[in-house]
Design an enzyme around this catalytic site. Structure first.
Site, short mmCIF file in Angstrom:
data_model
loop_
_atom_site.label_atom_id
_atom_site.label_comp_id
_atom_site.label_asym_id
_atom_site.label_seq_id
_atom_site.Cartn_x
_atom_site.Cartn_y
_atom_site.Cartn_z
N THR A 1 -42.52 -47.62 -58.65
CA THR A 1 -41.81 -46.89 -57.60
C THR A 1 -42.24 -45.43 -57.53
O THR A 1 -42.62 -44.82 -58.52
CB THR A 1 -40.28 -46.97 -57.80
N ARG A 2 -42.19 -44.89 -56.31
CA ARG A 2 -42.42 -43.47 -56.11
C ARG A 2 -41.26 -42.87 -55.32
O ARG A 2 -41.35 -41.77 -54.81
CB ARG A 2 -43.74 -43.23 -55.38
N HIS B 1 -32.72 -47.37 -53.82
CA HIS B 1 -31.54 -47.68 -53.04
C HIS B 1 -31.15 -49.13 -53.31
O HIS B 1 -31.78 -49.80 -54.12
CB HIS B 1 -31.81 -47.39 -51.55
N HIS C 1 -33.90 -51.81 -53.28
CA HIS C 1 -34.77 -51.82 -54.46
C HIS C 1 -34.03 -52.41 -55.67
O HIS C 1 -34.59 -53.17 -56.45
CB HIS C 1 -35.22 -50.41 -54.82
N ARG D 1 -42.52 -55.63 -49.85
CA ARG D 1 -43.14 -55.41 -48.55
C ARG D 1 -43.89 -54.08 -48.56
O ARG D 1 -43.39 -53.09 -49.07
CB ARG D 1 -41.99 -55.35 -47.54
#
Ligand code: ZN
Length: 389
Positions: free
Chosen positions: A197-198, A202, A205, A291
């Site tokens: 993740t960057r 939320h 995720h 996605r």
């Protein structure tokens, strides 16, 4: 007895030198010509140091480089999707001979980070690299832009890394592959899902990671903390968000949060493969690919980063992609869902674009709790309001 996947290429190859060898490398590096690293090159060097880029032993030489660019493999046949390179200007290259030793220096503070034997120097075609790796030569693509900004000549050869820069001091969650492998083994895990993740996490995720947690022994949340593109949320703020989310909504004995120092290339499908190789080295058996993984703008199709795995042979990677669809809160299901599980129309799906979310938060307003946890929202509102001052 826990049994973790093998590192890529069979064994971990950390290039950090310690003890007497480090002293000698440092003394020698003080006497040889210096090459300044870009921030991307410095973070790649640290990835090499920690063994995250195993089995690479340094910056790519010409045959490996060309083989990676043209066919996504090192010359020995091992899958490698994005070349790891060291560039210099033509003028600087004219002062360095093949067979010579050089010192690699951090541009920020002139610290000597590594010694390197220059086995090869070679020219390359920036446009071809951009097209093959990123599928575009548009310099507005942040990965392409970095290629166009760099020097015209590559230096290839093995490195001995002396310093990992500020990362180990700056991040309590800094960890090397050998260390995470030991952690996973201690916990008795053999199947571990990695989440790249960057962004702050939320609910969508969170849902992705919990789908993975339902089927694996453990979850490895592994944010990238190398330099990001303008507009991305700084690492310190994201770390606060991750910690508060994990403390409140995840079982602590089933999740590990660590960071790694690479810079994003925003290379979509090819970066998804690189992210997977890295996580295999860290000991993970599965990689969550959602996605538009590692994408930017409209350069890639929503599921390109999933379908590229279908081009690989069965034993190319031991880590396997967990291909997940877009997820959201559905007002009719009254739960988190995805297009695979929810039969209702998109008008029932809670969706807020990144731009819209930024706008809401910077006005001090709160998105619905079904979109983001209140503890995370508190941190983001504070960040955007401080930023707006
Ligand atoms: Zn539904």
């Amino acid at each position: 007895m826990a049994n973790l996947v093998s590192p890529h290429g069979g064994r971990l190859l950390p290039l950090f030198v310690a003890g007497e060898e480090r002293k000698e490398s440092l003394e020698e590096a003080k006497l040889v010509p210096r090459v300044r690293l870009s921030s991307k090159e410095a973070s790649d060097l640290i990835m090499l140091a920690m063994g995250a880029f195993s089995p690479l032993d340094g910056f790519l030489k010409k045959q490996d480089y060309e083989s990676v660019v043209a066919g996504m493999r090192l010359k020995n046949g091992l899958v490698w999707p994005i070349p790891i390179t060291l560039s210099i200007s033509k003028e600087k290259a004219a002062t360095i001979k093949e067979g010579q030793r050089i010192a690699l220096v951090n541009s920020g503070n002139d610290e000597i980070m590594a010694g390197m034997l220059v086995e090869e120097k070679y020219s390359y075609d920036k446009r071809i690299e951009a097209l093959e790796i990123f599928g575009t030569d548009d310099e507005r693509h942040p990965g392409v832009e970095k290629i166009y900004e760099q020097g015209e000549i590559y230096l290839g050869g093995p490195v001995q890394v002396i310093s990992e820069g500020n990362y180990p001091m700056q991040f309590a969650e800094y960890a090397r592959p050998a260390e995470t492998r030991a952690l996973f083994t201690d916990r008795g895990w053999s199947t571990i899902a990695a989440f790249q993740t960057r962004n702050p996490l939320h609910r969508s995720h969170e849902y992705l990671t919990k789908i993975a947690l339902e089927v694996c022994d453990g979850l490895f949340i592994h944010p990238v903390v190398g330099k990001l593109k303008a507009g991305d949320i700084p690492a310190e703020i994201r770390m606060e968000c991750y910690r508060v989310l994990l403390n409140n909504y995840y079982p602590s004995d089933r999740v590990i949060l660590k960071v790694y120092p690479m810079e994003m290339r925003y290379g979509g499908p090819k970066e998804a493969i690189l992210h997977s190789i890295i996580r295999q080295n860290f000991g993970c058996s599965h990689m969550i690919i959602g996605r538009d993984h590692a994408g930017v703008g409209n350069y890639y199709g929503s599921f390109d980063a999933q379908s590229i795995f279908d081009e690989l042979k069965e034993d190319d990677l031991y880590i396997k992609p967990l291909k997940l669809d877009n997820t959201f809160y559905c007002n009719k299901c009254k739960s988190m869902a995805s297009l695979k599980t929810c039969p209702h129309g998109s008008e029932n799906h809670l969706s807020i674009s990144g731009t819209k979310l930024r706008e809401i938060l910077s006005h001090g307003e709160r998105p619905p709790e079904e979109f983001s946890r209140p503890e995370v929202v508190d941190i983001l509102i504070r960040y955007y309001q401080d930023e707006g001052k």
